[in-house]
Design a protein around this motif. Structure first.
Motif: not given
Length: 111
Positions: A84-92
């Motif tokens: 979840v954290a990686l997906n959030t960071v990648r989107r940002r």
């Protein structure tokens, strides 16, 4: 968090923040971020997966201790699973310039 050139100060701040967490005066998630940063700065693997690198080919985790139990450690300090954290960071960061730096330098609360 950003005193990477002063590792002794960073470690002392980690200890003080941990005491504040135990006293109920600080969030454990903040301590986990600082703890990981201090570990990475001193050449050790991080515990909670809060420190990333922005690379030309994307985002990567800084070195990590015992990756097989990472989500358990993250949950113990109230952090979401690493996926979840990686997906959030990648989107940002998909629209950020590709200069290599630590993610925490660019956006400390996302790591």
């Amino acid at each position: 968090m950003h005193s990477d050139d002063e590792p002794d100060f960073q470690r002392a701040a980690t200890t003080l923040l941990q005491r504040a967490v135990h006293a109920g005066d600080a969030l454990i998630q903040h301590w986990a971020h600082l703890h990981d940063r201090a570990l990475i700065t001193s050449g050790h693997a991080q515990e909670y997966g809060t420190q990333f690198l922005l690379r030309a080919n994307g985002i990567e985790l800084c070195p990590l201790r015992a990756p097989e139990s990472l989500d358990e450690r993250r949950a113990s300090v109230g952090l979401p699973p690493i996926a979840v954290a990686l997906n959030t960071v990648r989107r940002r960061y998909t629209s950020m310039p590709r200069a290599e730096s630590t993610l925490a330098d660019a956006f400390p609360e996302a790591a």
